[in-house]
Design a protein around this motif. Structure first.
Motif, short mmCIF file in Angstrom:
data_model
loop_
_atom_site.label_atom_id
_atom_site.label_comp_id
_atom_site.label_asym_id
_atom_site.label_seq_id
_atom_site.Cartn_x
_atom_site.Cartn_y
_atom_site.Cartn_z
N GLU A 182 9.28 -15.61 -11.36
CA GLU A 182 10.07 -14.63 -12.13
C GLU A 182 10.94 -13.78 -11.20
OE1 GLU A 182 7.20 -13.75 -15.99
OE2 GLU A 182 6.81 -12.71 -14.11
N LEU A 183 10.35 -13.39 -10.06
CA LEU A 183 11.09 -12.58 -9.09
C LEU A 183 12.27 -13.37 -8.52
CD1 LEU A 183 11.21 -9.90 -7.48
CD2 LEU A 183 9.67 -10.95 -5.78
N LYS A 184 12.02 -14.61 -8.16
CA LYS A 184 13.08 -15.45 -7.60
C LYS A 184 14.20 -15.67 -8.61
CE LYS A 184 13.71 -19.58 -4.80
NZ LYS A 184 13.05 -20.75 -4.15
N ALA A 185 13.82 -15.78 -9.89
CA ALA A 185 14.81 -16.04 -10.95
C ALA A 185 15.76 -14.86 -11.15
CB ALA A 185 14.10 -16.36 -12.26
N ALA A 197 18.05 -11.70 -6.79
CA ALA A 197 18.44 -10.51 -6.04
C ALA A 197 18.74 -10.90 -4.59
CB ALA A 197 17.32 -9.48 -6.08
N ASN A 198 19.67 -10.14 -3.99
CA ASN A 198 19.89 -10.35 -2.55
C ASN A 198 19.38 -9.16 -1.72
OD1 ASN A 198 21.87 -8.49 -3.20
ND2 ASN A 198 23.59 -9.89 -2.84
N LEU A 199 18.81 -8.15 -2.41
CA LEU A 199 18.26 -6.98 -1.72
C LEU A 199 17.13 -6.38 -2.56
CD1 LEU A 199 18.60 -4.90 0.69
CD2 LEU A 199 20.02 -3.56 -0.89
N GLN A 200 16.07 -5.96 -1.89
CA GLN A 200 14.98 -5.26 -2.57
C GLN A 200 14.79 -3.89 -1.95
OE1 GLN A 200 12.25 -9.08 -3.96
NE2 GLN A 200 11.78 -8.12 -2.02
N ILE A 201 14.52 -2.90 -2.82
CA ILE A 201 14.28 -1.52 -2.37
C ILE A 201 12.89 -1.11 -2.84
CG2 ILE A 201 15.06 0.88 -2.48
CD1 ILE A 201 17.86 -0.18 -3.19
N VAL A 202 12.10 -0.58 -1.93
CA VAL A 202 10.73 -0.17 -2.25
C VAL A 202 10.59 1.33 -2.02
CG1 VAL A 202 8.29 -0.49 -1.68
CG2 VAL A 202 9.86 -2.43 -1.53
N VAL A 203 10.07 2.04 -3.02
CA VAL A 203 9.82 3.47 -2.90
C VAL A 203 8.45 3.77 -3.52
CG1 VAL A 203 10.62 5.81 -3.41
CG2 VAL A 203 12.29 3.97 -3.12
N ALA A 204 7.48 4.15 -2.71
CA ALA A 204 6.14 4.53 -3.20
C ALA A 204 5.56 3.45 -4.11
CB ALA A 204 6.21 5.88 -3.92
N ARG A 241 3.47 -0.46 -3.15
CA ARG A 241 2.28 -0.91 -2.42
C ARG A 241 2.71 -1.93 -1.38
NH1 ARG A 241 0.67 -4.01 -7.87
NH2 ARG A 241 0.14 -6.07 -7.09
N MET A 242 1.77 -2.31 -0.52
CA MET A 242 2.12 -3.24 0.55
C MET A 242 2.51 -4.60 -0.05
SD MET A 242 -0.03 -4.04 3.99
CE MET A 242 0.70 -4.98 5.33
N LEU A 243 3.63 -5.14 0.44
CA LEU A 243 4.13 -6.41 -0.09
C LEU A 243 3.72 -7.57 0.80
CD1 LEU A 243 7.84 -5.48 -0.95
CD2 LEU A 243 5.82 -5.27 -2.41
N PRO A 244 3.37 -8.72 0.21
CA PRO A 244 3.15 -9.92 1.03
C PRO A 244 4.49 -10.43 1.57
CG PRO A 244 2.98 -10.45 -1.31
CD PRO A 244 3.14 -8.97 -1.23
N LYS A 245 4.41 -11.16 2.65
CA LYS A 245 5.62 -11.66 3.32
C LYS A 245 6.48 -12.48 2.37
CE LYS A 245 7.18 -14.08 7.47
NZ LYS A 245 6.77 -14.80 8.70
N VAL A 246 5.86 -13.26 1.50
CA VAL A 246 6.60 -14.12 0.58
C VAL A 246 7.50 -13.30 -0.34
CG1 VAL A 246 4.78 -14.20 -1.20
CG2 VAL A 246 6.40 -16.11 -0.99
N VAL A 247 7.14 -12.05 -0.58
CA VAL A 247 7.96 -11.16 -1.42
C VAL A 247 9.04 -10.47 -0.60
CG1 VAL A 247 7.95 -9.08 -2.86
CG2 VAL A 247 6.18 -10.82 -3.17
N TRP A 248 8.66 -9.83 0.53
CA TRP A 248 9.66 -9.03 1.24
C TRP A 248 10.71 -9.86 1.98
CZ3 TRP A 248 9.57 -9.71 6.52
CH2 TRP A 248 8.34 -9.89 7.17
N GLU A 249 10.40 -11.13 2.24
CA GLU A 249 11.41 -11.95 2.92
C GLU A 249 12.27 -12.76 1.94
OE1 GLU A 249 9.62 -14.78 5.56
OE2 GLU A 249 8.87 -16.05 3.95
#
Length: 315
Positions: free
Chosen positions: A76-79, A82-89, A91-99
């Motif tokens: 769902e996230l890949k669909a 997005a070409n940029l993600q912003i995180v504010v408060a 939780r810790m993201l797994p590498k598969v998400v933040w990259e």
């Protein structure tokens, strides 16, 4: 110049202020990720996060994964493309998400990194008596709040302000810093600085019952800083004891009275309208507090309905 397609991740009110600023600056937010609904209150009704409330009100695509490595969520996230993600408060993201996005994932943290990495940076800056703090944007890596820094902005801490007031000022500062960061990424004008680890880095530990309890043997300044740093939430607390009764009391506001005295530490001294507690270098005058089962109130309101003996004390 590549048009930004943003996925925003956050949960509390602090994150809402940043998300709102991004929307109002006409950036395209293709999706919002927030915490799953949690039961809250006496009725244990499901409570939405502040970010979910905002996303629903603004018809933004919303995902609430229980597991950030779940294959369905990742699809769902890949669909969202997005070409940029912003995180504010969040939780810790797994590498598969933040990259996943091509332009990376950056976080806004409410401190001047590398100091006050962790869960409660606003609170600990005040608790530790800092005179300044700020916000930092950085690209996420595989550790907590350690990634390469993009921008930081500084703000002075007023000696009387509490965590709630500082939270609101940092939200405003953070909003501007995120927009400045977006403009740098959009124009391909980003330079980063690697965080330098030293032995004297201060940590923003998660708040718990133990580190929110007032130690009345500390200095008046340290006690007052703890009260300010935990107000309005979760609030500093201690036990009030009198006439073989004991109450768990939250203290929201106090002030220091610097004067010599011979009272034992923790002695509770009350008039009809004022309450002060003896500490080693003066008194802490209590201005706003909450007894169990009662609403938050001023000391004078409390003393209208309760009287303490000369043996009353706190611990």
């Amino acid at each position: 110049m590549e048009k930004l397609r943003i996925v925003f991740m956050g949960t509390p009110e602090f994150a809402v202020g940043i998300l709102d600023t991004i929307i109002k600056n006409n950036y395209e937010v293709v999706g919002v990720i927030t915490a799953a609904d949690k039961p809250a209150g006496r009725g244990q009704k499901l409570k939405y996060s502040a970010v979910k409330e905002y996303a629903l009100a603004h018809n933004l695509t919303l995902l609430q994964p229980l597991n950030l490595k779940d294959e369905t969520f990742l699809a769902e996230l890949k669909a969202l493309n997005a070409n940029l993600q912003i995180v504010v408060a969040f939780r810790m993201l797994p590498k598969v998400v933040w990259e996943m996005p091509s332009l990376g994932t950056f976080n806004l943290h409410a401190s001047l990194l590398p100091n006050y990495r962790g869960a409660a940076p606003i609170n600990w800056a005040i608790i530790n008596g800092e005179t300044k703090t700020g916000v930092t944007t950085f690209f996420i890596d595989d550790k907590i709040d350690t990634g390469a820094m993009i921008l930081s902005s500084e703000i002075a801490i007023d000696e009387t302000e509490n965590a709630g007031h500082l939270h609101d000022r940092l939200m405003e500062l953070g909003s501007k810093t995120v927009i400045d960061t977006l403009e740098m990424i959009e124009t391909e004008n980003v330079s980063t600085e690697i965080q330098k680890d030293t032995n004297d880095i201060k940590t923003a530990y998660k708040l718990n019952k133990e580190n929110c309890k007032i130690d009345w043997t500390k200095s008046a300044q340290e006690i007052n800083n703890l009260i300010r740093g935990l107000s309005p939430y979760p609030a500093a607390w201690c036990f009030f004891s009198d006439n073989n009764e004991e109450w768990n009391v939250k203290i929201y506001e106090a002030k220091i009275i610097s004067e010599e005295h011979n009272h034992p530490i923790g002695c509770l001294i009350c008039t009809k309208k004022e309450m002060k507690i003896a500490v080693r270098n003066g008194f802490i005058q209590i201005l706003n507090l909450q007894f169990p089962g009662k609403k938050k109130m001023s000391t004078s309101e409390l003393l209208n309905g309760i009287a303490f003996s000369a043996e009353a004390k706190v611990h």
